[in-house]
Design an enzyme around this catalytic site. Structure first.
Site, PDB file in Angstrom:
ATOM      1  CG  ASP A 266      33.128  73.723 -15.356  1.00  0.00           C
ATOM      2  OD1 ASP A 266      31.900  73.516 -15.453  1.00  0.00           O
ATOM      3  OD2 ASP A 266      33.612  74.681 -14.718  1.00  0.00           O
TER       4      ASP A 266
ATOM      5  N   GLY B 211      27.320  73.799 -19.960  1.00  0.00           N
ATOM      6  CA  GLY B 211      26.243  74.786 -19.957  1.00  0.00           C
ATOM      7  C   GLY B 211      26.611  76.013 -20.774  1.00  0.00           C
TER       8      GLY B 211
ATOM      9  CG  HIS C 206      24.676  68.594 -19.299  1.00  0.00           C
ATOM     10  ND1 HIS C 206      25.856  69.005 -18.718  1.00  0.00           N
ATOM     11  CD2 HIS C 206      23.690  69.276 -18.660  1.00  0.00           C
ATOM     12  CE1 HIS C 206      25.586  69.896 -17.760  1.00  0.00           C
ATOM     13  NE2 HIS C 206      24.282  70.076 -17.714  1.00  0.00           N
TER      14      HIS C 206
ATOM     15  CB  THR D 106      28.581  65.943  -2.765  1.00  0.00           C
ATOM     16  OG1 THR D 106      29.795  66.708  -2.599  1.00  0.00           O
ATOM     17  CG2 THR D 106      28.929  64.474  -2.660  1.00  0.00           C
TER      18      THR D 106
ATOM     19  CG  LEU E 251      41.720  54.119 -19.539  1.00  0.00           C
ATOM     20  CD1 LEU E 251      42.900  54.970 -19.085  1.00  0.00           C
ATOM     21  CD2 LEU E 251      40.907  54.869 -20.599  1.00  0.00           C
TER      22      LEU E 251
HETATM   23  C1  IPE Z   1      32.546  70.761 -11.029  1.00  0.00           C
HETATM   24  O1  IPE Z   1      31.904  71.649 -11.881  1.00  0.00           O
HETATM   25  C2  IPE Z   1      31.829  69.460 -10.968  1.00  0.00           C
HETATM   26  C3  IPE Z   1      31.854  68.651 -12.172  1.00  0.00           C
HETATM   27  C4  IPE Z   1      32.492  68.920 -13.288  1.00  0.00           C
HETATM   28  C5  IPE Z   1      31.106  67.429 -12.095  1.00  0.00           C
HETATM   29  P1  IPE Z   1      30.838  72.701 -11.355  1.00  0.00           P
HETATM   30  O2  IPE Z   1      30.418  73.475 -12.561  1.00  0.00           O
HETATM   31  O3  IPE Z   1      29.769  72.027 -10.603  1.00  0.00           O
HETATM   32  O4  IPE Z   1      31.697  73.600 -10.358  1.00  0.00           O
HETATM   33  P2  IPE Z   1      31.482  75.083  -9.826  1.00  0.00           P
HETATM   34  O5  IPE Z   1      30.089  75.169  -9.285  1.00  0.00           O
HETATM   35  O6  IPE Z   1      31.662  76.002 -10.995  1.00  0.00           O
HETATM   36  O7  IPE Z   1      32.530  75.273  -8.798  1.00  0.00           O
HETATM   37  C1  IPE Z   2      29.973  70.457 -16.390  1.00  0.00           C
HETATM   38  O1  IPE Z   2      29.370  71.477 -17.097  1.00  0.00           O
HETATM   39  C2  IPE Z   2      29.071  69.296 -16.206  1.00  0.00           C
HETATM   40  C3  IPE Z   2      28.709  69.006 -14.813  1.00  0.00           C
HETATM   41  C4  IPE Z   2      28.960  69.743 -13.777  1.00  0.00           C
HETATM   42  C5  IPE Z   2      28.002  67.767 -14.596  1.00  0.00           C
HETATM   43  P1  IPE Z   2      28.508  72.585 -16.352  1.00  0.00           P
HETATM   44  O2  IPE Z   2      27.084  72.146 -16.364  1.00  0.00           O
HETATM   45  O3  IPE Z   2      29.049  72.895 -15.020  1.00  0.00           O
HETATM   46  O4  IPE Z   2      28.698  73.805 -17.344  1.00  0.00           O
HETATM   47  P2  IPE Z   2      28.809  75.325 -16.951  1.00  0.00           P
HETATM   48  O5  IPE Z   2      29.868  75.473 -15.911  1.00  0.00           O
HETATM   49  O6  IPE Z   2      27.451  75.712 -16.442  1.00  0.00           O
HETATM   50  O7  IPE Z   2      29.157  76.004 -18.227  1.00  0.00           O
HETATM   51 MG    MG Z   3      30.350  74.310 -14.336  1.00  0.00          MG
END
Ligand code: IPE
Ligand code: IPE
Ligand code: MG
Length: 255
Positions: A35, A38, A52, A81, A146
Site C-alpha cells: 500500500d 499513490g 504504481h 475486488t 519461492l
Molecule cells: C489494499 O489496498 C489492496 C491492495 C494493496 C491491492 P487499498 O489501498 O485498496 O485499501 P483501502 O482502500 O485503503 O482499504
Molecule cells: C497500493 O497503493 C496499490 C494498489 C492498491 C494496487 P495505493 O494505490 O492504494 O496507494 P494509496 O493508498 O492511494 O497511497
Molecule cells: Mg491504498
C-alpha cells in the site's frame, strides 16, 4: 532437487545487514498488502501512475530477496475486488503494469526457480492479463523455489462465498457429507488450497486494516505494519521485518 545455478547467496549482498536474522527460522509464508503507491507519488507531486510504476520496482526487489533468503511463499496483494471502484484509467494502468511485470520478470523468476501462482478471480480480467498470467504459471509450473503468489482480483469474503457454493454443490451431488465438513474441507475449497496459511501479514504505508485480505487464512498470522510507502520499502526493511517476526511469541491459543 533441482539446482538453481543462478541462485545468489543473501550473505553476499553488499550493504545488507542480516545479523539480526536467523535464516533457519524464517516464516514459511509472508503475505504483503502493498500500500501507499499513490501517497508516495502525491508527496512528490507526481501522478499516481508513477507511484504504481515505482511500486513494481519494489516488487522486483522484494521477490529477489525473498527468493535469495529461501522463503517458501510470498503473497503479494496486487488488486482487490474493491479496487474496481477506482477510476477506469487507474485500473487500466494497474493491469498494464501487471502484464509488464509478468512479461519482463518471467525469465528471471524462472531462472531463480520461482513458481508463479495466482489467487483470486483473475479469469474475469482483460484477456491480456489472463494471457500473461497463464503463460507465467505454465512456464514456472515445475519449479521448486519461492512460490510467488499474486492476489489478483482477490477478496477474502468473495473467496469464502465461492468456497461455500462449491461445497454446497458437492453436498447436493452426494459427493460430500455435511457432517464431514471441517476446517480442512473449507481450507481446500479456498484459492490457497496448495499453500500454507500466512505466518506474517504485512501492510505498508501506515494503514492498519486487512482490506479483505486472507480473512480465513490469516486467523493466526502475525501482523506487521510499517509507515513506509511501498515504493520506498527496501530489502533491509524486509529483513528487519523478518527479524521482528522472529522476536514474537506465537502461542496459537496455548501457553
Ligand atoms: C489494499 O489496498 C489492496 C491492495 C494493496 C491491492 P487499498 O489501498 O485498496 O485499501 P483501502 O482502500 O485503503 O482499504
Ligand atoms: C497500493 O497503493 C496499490 C494498489 C492498491 C494496487 P495505493 O494505490 O492504494 O496507494 P494509496 O493508498 O492511494 O497511497
Ligand atoms: Mg491504498
Amino acid at each position: 532437487m533441482r539446482i538453481h545455478e543462478h541462485k545468489r547467496e543473501p550473505q553476499n549482498r553488499p550493504g545488507l545487514d542480516l545479523s539480526g536474522l536467523d535464516l533457519a527460522k524464517l516464516p514459511r509464508h509472508v503475505a504483503i498488502i502493498m500500500d501507499g503507491n499513490g501517497r508516495w507519488a502525491k508527496k512528490r507531486g507526481l501522478p499516481r501512475s508513477l507511484g504504481h510504476r515505482e511500486g513494481v520496482k519494489t516488487v522486483n526487489r522484494i521477490v529477489r530477496i525473498a527468493s535469495d533468503l529461501g522463503l517458501k511463499v510470498l503473497t503479494l496483494y496486487a488488486f482487490s475486488t474493491e479496487n474496481w471502484k477506482r477510476p477506469e484509467k487507474e485500473v487500466g494502468i494497474l493491469m498494464d503494469l501487471l502484464v509488464e511485470f509478468l512479461t519482463n520478470q518471467l525469465e528471471e523468476l524462472h531462472r531463480n526457480g520461482a513458481r508463479l501462482i495466482v489467487i483470486g478471480d483473475y479469469k474475469s480480467l482483460p484477456a491480456r492479463v489472463v494471457g500473461a498470467v497463464d503463460a507465467a504459471v505454465e512456464k514456472t509450473r515445475g519449479n521448486d523455489g519461492l512460490i510467488v503468489n499474486i492476489a489478483l482480483n482477490y477478496g477474502g469474503r468473495g473467496e469464502l462465498v465461492q468456497a461455500v457454493k462449491a461445497l454446497a454443490a458437492e453436498v447436493k451431488e452426494g459427493r460430500l457429507d455435511i457432517g464431514g465438513i471441517d476446517e480442512n474441507t473449507l481450507s481446500r475449497a479456498l484459492f490457497t488450497r496448495d499453500i500454507p496459511d500466512p505466518d506474517l501479514i504485512v501492510r505498508t504505508s501506515g494503514e492498519m486494516r486487512l482490506s479483505n485480505f486472507l480473512l480465513y487464512q490469516g486467523a493466526y498470522a502475525e501482523l506487521y505494519f510499517t509507515p513506509v510507502h511501498w515504493p520506498d520499502f527496501t530489502e533491509q526493511d524486509f529483513v528487519d521485518m523478518l527479524a521482528e517476526y522472529q522476536s514474537r511469541g506465537r502461542r496459537f491459543g496455548g501457553l
